[in-house]
Design a protein around this motif. Sequence first.
Motif, short mmCIF file in Angstrom:
data_model
loop_
_atom_site.label_atom_id
_atom_site.label_comp_id
_atom_site.label_asym_id
_atom_site.label_seq_id
_atom_site.Cartn_x
_atom_site.Cartn_y
_atom_site.Cartn_z
N ASP A 1 0.84 -1.22 0.00
CA ASP A 1 0.00 0.00 0.00
C ASP A 1 0.86 1.26 0.00
O ASP A 1 0.59 2.22 -0.71
CB ASP A 1 -0.93 0.03 1.22
CG ASP A 1 -2.13 -0.90 1.06
OD1 ASP A 1 -2.52 -1.18 -0.09
OD2 ASP A 1 -2.67 -1.34 2.09
N ALA B 1 -4.32 6.92 10.95
CA ALA B 1 -3.25 5.99 11.34
C ALA B 1 -3.80 4.57 11.39
O ALA B 1 -3.42 3.76 12.23
CB ALA B 1 -2.68 6.40 12.69
N GLY B 2 -4.74 4.27 10.48
CA GLY B 2 -5.23 2.91 10.36
C GLY B 2 -4.33 2.14 9.39
O GLY B 2 -3.14 2.46 9.24
N GLY C 1 -3.11 4.54 6.46
CA GLY C 1 -2.29 5.61 7.00
C GLY C 1 -0.95 5.11 7.52
O GLY C 1 0.08 5.77 7.34
N THR D 1 -8.29 8.62 6.10
CA THR D 1 -9.29 8.26 7.12
C THR D 1 -10.53 7.57 6.56
O THR D 1 -11.28 6.95 7.31
CB THR D 1 -9.77 9.51 7.89
OG1 THR D 1 -10.47 10.37 6.97
CG2 THR D 1 -8.64 10.25 8.54
N MET E 1 -15.89 8.94 2.02
CA MET E 1 -16.41 7.71 1.41
C MET E 1 -17.70 7.34 2.16
O MET E 1 -17.86 7.75 3.31
CB MET E 1 -15.36 6.63 1.62
CG MET E 1 -15.61 5.32 0.97
SD MET E 1 -14.21 4.20 1.34
CE MET E 1 -14.61 3.62 2.97
N LEU F 1 -12.46 16.62 6.22
CA LEU F 1 -11.80 17.14 7.42
C LEU F 1 -11.34 18.57 7.21
O LEU F 1 -11.13 19.30 8.17
CB LEU F 1 -10.62 16.24 7.80
CG LEU F 1 -10.97 14.79 8.14
CD1 LEU F 1 -9.70 13.98 8.42
CD2 LEU F 1 -11.92 14.70 9.33
N THR G 1 -7.12 9.04 -0.09
CA THR G 1 -6.98 7.61 -0.41
C THR G 1 -8.30 6.99 -0.88
O THR G 1 -8.31 5.88 -1.40
CB THR G 1 -6.46 6.80 0.81
OG1 THR G 1 -7.38 6.96 1.88
CG2 THR G 1 -5.07 7.24 1.22
N VAL G 2 -9.39 7.72 -0.71
CA VAL G 2 -10.70 7.23 -1.18
C VAL G 2 -10.75 7.26 -2.71
O VAL G 2 -10.23 8.18 -3.32
CB VAL G 2 -11.82 8.14 -0.60
CG1 VAL G 2 -13.17 7.84 -1.25
CG2 VAL G 2 -11.91 7.98 0.92
N MET H 1 -3.13 4.81 -6.19
CA MET H 1 -2.56 3.99 -5.11
C MET H 1 -3.10 2.57 -5.19
O MET H 1 -2.36 1.60 -5.05
CB MET H 1 -2.93 4.63 -3.77
CG MET H 1 -2.54 3.82 -2.55
SD MET H 1 -2.97 4.72 -1.04
CE MET H 1 -2.78 3.42 0.17
N MET H 2 -4.41 2.45 -5.46
CA MET H 2 -5.04 1.12 -5.53
C MET H 2 -4.43 0.29 -6.66
O MET H 2 -4.06 -0.87 -6.48
CB MET H 2 -6.55 1.31 -5.72
CG MET H 2 -7.37 0.12 -5.37
SD MET H 2 -7.49 -1.02 -6.71
CE MET H 2 -8.67 -0.18 -7.73
N GLN I 1 -0.63 -0.48 -5.82
CA GLN I 1 -0.38 -1.52 -4.81
C GLN I 1 -0.58 -2.90 -5.41
O GLN I 1 0.15 -3.85 -5.08
CB GLN I 1 -1.20 -1.31 -3.51
CG GLN I 1 -2.72 -1.38 -3.62
CD GLN I 1 -3.28 -2.80 -3.74
OE1 GLN I 1 -2.69 -3.75 -3.23
NE2 GLN I 1 -4.39 -2.94 -4.45
P1 NAD Z 1 -8.85 1.86 9.15
O1 NAD Z 1 -10.17 1.58 9.74
O2 NAD Z 1 -7.72 0.95 9.39
O3 NAD Z 1 -8.37 3.34 9.63
C1 NAD Z 1 -9.26 4.44 9.61
C2 NAD Z 1 -8.55 5.70 10.11
O4 NAD Z 1 -9.46 6.80 9.97
C3 NAD Z 1 -8.14 5.67 11.57
O5 NAD Z 1 -6.97 6.42 11.75
C4 NAD Z 1 -9.32 6.38 12.27
O6 NAD Z 1 -8.94 6.98 13.49
C5 NAD Z 1 -9.68 7.42 11.24
N1 NAD Z 1 -11.08 7.85 11.29
C6 NAD Z 1 -12.17 7.06 11.26
N2 NAD Z 1 -13.29 7.80 11.30
C7 NAD Z 1 -12.89 9.09 11.34
C8 NAD Z 1 -13.59 10.34 11.40
N3 NAD Z 1 -14.91 10.41 11.42
N4 NAD Z 1 -12.85 11.47 11.42
C9 NAD Z 1 -11.50 11.42 11.41
N5 NAD Z 1 -10.80 10.28 11.37
C10 NAD Z 1 -11.49 9.13 11.33
O7 NAD Z 1 -9.11 2.02 7.59
P2 NAD Z 1 -8.04 1.87 6.40
O8 NAD Z 1 -8.00 0.46 5.97
O9 NAD Z 1 -6.80 2.55 6.79
O10 NAD Z 1 -8.79 2.67 5.23
C11 NAD Z 1 -8.94 4.08 5.32
C12 NAD Z 1 -9.34 4.64 3.96
O11 NAD Z 1 -8.30 4.41 3.01
C13 NAD Z 1 -10.59 4.01 3.36
O12 NAD Z 1 -11.31 5.02 2.68
C14 NAD Z 1 -10.07 3.02 2.35
O13 NAD Z 1 -10.96 2.82 1.27
C15 NAD Z 1 -8.84 3.75 1.87
N6 NAD Z 1 -7.82 2.85 1.33
C16 NAD Z 1 -7.42 3.07 0.06
C17 NAD Z 1 -6.45 2.27 -0.49
C18 NAD Z 1 -6.02 2.52 -1.89
O14 NAD Z 1 -5.28 1.69 -2.46
N7 NAD Z 1 -6.40 3.64 -2.47
C19 NAD Z 1 -5.86 1.23 0.26
C20 NAD Z 1 -6.29 1.04 1.59
C21 NAD Z 1 -7.29 1.86 2.10
#
Ligand code: NAD
Length: 288
Positions: A109, A134-135, A138, A206, A210, A218, A234-235, A261-262, A265
Amino acid sequence: MTERIDGHTILIGLMAYPIRHSMSPTMHNNAFAKLGLNYVYLAFDITNDKLKGAVDAIRTLDMRGSNVSMPNKQKIIPYLDKLDPAAELCGAVNTVVNDNGILTGYTTDGTGFMKSLSNEELNIHGEKMTLAGAGGAGTAIAIQAALDGVAEISLFNIRDDSWENAIRNVKIINEKTSCKATLHSLEDKDDFKNEIASSAIYCDSTGVGMKPLEDMTLVEDPAWFHKDMIVYDTVYAPRTTKLMEVAKKAGVEHVFNGLGMMLEQGAEAFKLWTNEEMPIEYIKSLLF
Ligand code: NAD
């Protein structure tokens, strides 16, 4: 498809739950077909309790490897033989490669994110990044950016379950890379605004923007951005998020969704398994 599959076909998996909605099987199988490679990519419903058996099957069936997604990205680590440095720092794996029974875990990723920028001839080495989230995504972005030479990362998060992970990410980046990372609360809007103002790139990982939060961003005020920065969401569904609309209103030239990014990766994983470049433009034309 049937013309392609024979006694020599090599299996690559996707182990996650739920996973039937994933675009990865379509992406990889079309890329194999286009390049005439004798692989097939299949999705498997794998929950944590089935994970050890599924990893054993990679060795037993002499599979070339697998993608891994939630809920298995962290849980798979004890079952693997080796980790690539970025996967080790992230504490998560999204790609497994089987070399004669030795299983190595990678995370693509973060490399996918960085590659999507270099594809646009954008270089953030030596620059400052403000990152929200930071999920899973992140963490991969922060760690890879730090490993690749981003000078400073200001990491923002809400005080939810990911806060502890944000603390961990900042600590690891400061200890293991030459990047300087700091942790900030998303509740402090003045701090958030100031950090964005002094950054070359703002990235939102975050998922705000989405479904079910597609009407949210934000950053609501275009004045928070400057024209010569990069704004990256990242959405990728919707293709244009509220954040991207705000950035465009601010006149920001380099505004991206997560599509690059999608795809990248996936392409990074494809290369690890096959040693071939994924035909990205062809896949993009098929999927989007
Ligand atoms: P995750 O659940 O692991 O992490 C979510 C993060 O967002 C956490 O840091 C959380 O604290 C924060 N968060 C959640 N709700 C929030 C709010 N209301 N306000 C502020 N912060 C908030 O999710 P993830 O797997 O890291 O995915 C996050 C996003 O990234 C999703 O939209 C996913 O589709 C996207 N993503 C995109 C790709 C890509 O290749 N483009 C890859 C992975 C994830």
